[in-house]
Motif scaffolding. Sequence first.
Motif, PDB file in Angstrom:
ATOM      1  N   PHE A   1      21.052  71.521  53.614  1.00 62.78           N
ATOM      2  CA  PHE A   1      21.720  70.691  52.620  1.00 62.78           C
ATOM      3  C   PHE A   1      20.960  70.735  51.306  1.00 62.78           C
ATOM      4  O   PHE A   1      19.732  70.848  51.285  1.00 62.78           O
TER       5      PHE A   1
ATOM      6  N   TYR B   1      20.590  68.301  47.908  1.00 64.95           N
ATOM      7  CA  TYR B   1      20.869  66.996  47.310  1.00 64.95           C
ATOM      8  C   TYR B   1      20.314  66.994  45.885  1.00 64.95           C
ATOM      9  O   TYR B   1      19.309  67.659  45.582  1.00 64.95           O
TER      10      TYR B   1
ATOM     11  N   TYR C   1      26.243  72.323  51.279  1.00 70.26           N
ATOM     12  CA  TYR C   1      25.847  72.482  52.682  1.00 70.26           C
ATOM     13  C   TYR C   1      26.136  73.895  53.139  1.00 70.26           C
ATOM     14  O   TYR C   1      27.197  74.458  52.829  1.00 70.26           O
TER      15      TYR C   1
ATOM     16  N   LEU D   1      16.762  68.626  45.941  1.00 73.02           N
ATOM     17  CA  LEU D   1      16.087  68.557  47.228  1.00 73.02           C
ATOM     18  C   LEU D   1      16.772  69.477  48.236  1.00 73.02           C
ATOM     19  O   LEU D   1      17.984  69.377  48.446  1.00 73.02           O
TER      20      LEU D   1
ATOM     21  N   ARG E   1      18.678  70.276  58.415  1.00 76.71           N
ATOM     22  CA  ARG E   1      19.102  69.341  59.452  1.00 76.71           C
ATOM     23  C   ARG E   1      18.564  69.848  60.779  1.00 76.71           C
ATOM     24  O   ARG E   1      18.769  71.001  61.151  1.00 76.71           O
ATOM     25  N   ASP E   2      17.878  68.943  61.466  1.00 76.36           N
ATOM     26  CA  ASP E   2      17.261  69.301  62.734  1.00 76.36           C
ATOM     27  C   ASP E   2      18.332  69.462  63.807  1.00 76.36           C
ATOM     28  O   ASP E   2      19.361  68.776  63.781  1.00 76.36           O
TER      29      ASP E   2
ATOM     30  N   ALA F   1      20.302  65.565  68.913  1.00 76.62           N
ATOM     31  CA  ALA F   1      21.239  64.439  68.883  1.00 76.62           C
ATOM     32  C   ALA F   1      21.158  63.647  67.593  1.00 76.62           C
ATOM     33  O   ALA F   1      22.126  63.027  67.171  1.00 76.62           O
ATOM     34  N   THR F   2      19.983  63.657  66.940  1.00 73.24           N
ATOM     35  CA  THR F   2      19.813  62.739  65.826  1.00 73.24           C
ATOM     36  C   THR F   2      20.256  63.306  64.487  1.00 73.24           C
ATOM     37  O   THR F   2      20.529  62.547  63.572  1.00 73.24           O
ATOM     38  N   ASN F   3      20.287  64.614  64.359  1.00 68.09           N
ATOM     39  CA  ASN F   3      20.664  65.227  63.082  1.00 68.09           C
ATOM     40  C   ASN F   3      19.803  64.767  61.911  1.00 68.09           C
ATOM     41  O   ASN F   3      20.280  64.698  60.778  1.00 68.09           O
ATOM     42  N   LYS F   4      18.558  64.437  62.147  1.00 70.49           N
ATOM     43  CA  LYS F   4      17.716  63.981  61.043  1.00 70.49           C
ATOM     44  C   LYS F   4      17.541  65.107  60.038  1.00 70.49           C
ATOM     45  O   LYS F   4      17.614  66.289  60.368  1.00 70.49           O
ATOM     46  N   LEU F   5      17.318  64.724  58.784  1.00 68.42           N
ATOM     47  CA  LEU F   5      17.073  65.674  57.712  1.00 68.42           C
ATOM     48  C   LEU F   5      15.574  65.774  57.456  1.00 68.42           C
ATOM     49  O   LEU F   5      14.876  64.767  57.394  1.00 68.42           O
TER      50      LEU F   5
ATOM     51  N   PHE G   1      13.144  67.085  54.588  1.00 66.92           N
ATOM     52  CA  PHE G   1      13.243  67.406  53.167  1.00 66.92           C
ATOM     53  C   PHE G   1      12.052  68.224  52.684  1.00 66.92           C
ATOM     54  O   PHE G   1      10.923  68.043  53.140  1.00 66.92           O
ATOM     55  N   GLY G   2      12.328  69.079  51.707  1.00 72.62           N
ATOM     56  CA  GLY G   2      11.266  69.684  50.926  1.00 72.62           C
ATOM     57  C   GLY G   2      10.811  68.702  49.863  1.00 72.62           C
ATOM     58  O   GLY G   2      11.359  67.599  49.724  1.00 72.62           O
TER      59      GLY G   2
END
Lengths: 111, 115
Positions: A33, A35, A48, A87, A91-92, A95-99, A101-102
């Motif tokens: 992604f 941003y 994306y 940014l 996305r990992d 189940a959590t889809n956490k982001l 970031f750089g």
Amino acid sequence: GQNIDQPTEMTATEGAIVQINCTYQTSGFNGLFWYQQHAGEAPTFLSYNVLDGLEEKGRFSSFLSRSKGYSYLLLKELQMKDSASYLCAVRDRGATNKLIFGTGTLLAVQP
Amino acid sequence: EPEVTQTPSHQVTQMGQEVILRCVPISNHLYFYWYRQILGQKVEFLVSFYNNEISEKSEIFDDQFSVERPDGSNFTLKIRSTKLEDSAMYFCASSDGLGGLDTQYFGPGTRLTVL
């Protein structure tokens, strides 16, 4: 480990084109992604990619090469309001889809 | 257009005090997140929440932190005993969890200052 690299700062001229690069090495990958973040504000979604290739969205395009762990964001017809941090976030997978970031690239658009 | 909202926008507290940061995610979203950004640093994942329970938390999210969805609309982050290093911008995000895109939309943030 998780590693996402972007240039710290870039400068470009109003009306020009700028390319912001991002390289990543992460344990999981389920999409990349971009941003935009103005100082003191929330990140806002730009673009994306989950498959290789170019995604175009108006003045913004984003490219992904999964085999190279590489993405770029292309901004065309730059405007002064495009001055912001950009940014890159992976996305990992899971189940959590956490982001993840750089550190972001601070773009200054000059007249 | 639906958006994530957060209150307060700024919070100043003394070290050792408890703070509660509040978020109202987008109404049909199922996944909720807290991230933080220390001034000049990158956005860092804290915790994700789905189906009324924590689905993942980072190393930052220790026993001093907790999250709750007390009703159908609010999502809160509590820091039990704040430390100086908790000073940061805290962002809430939500996503619908549907399909491949599943974009996370961020709230405007709460700037927490611990003195």
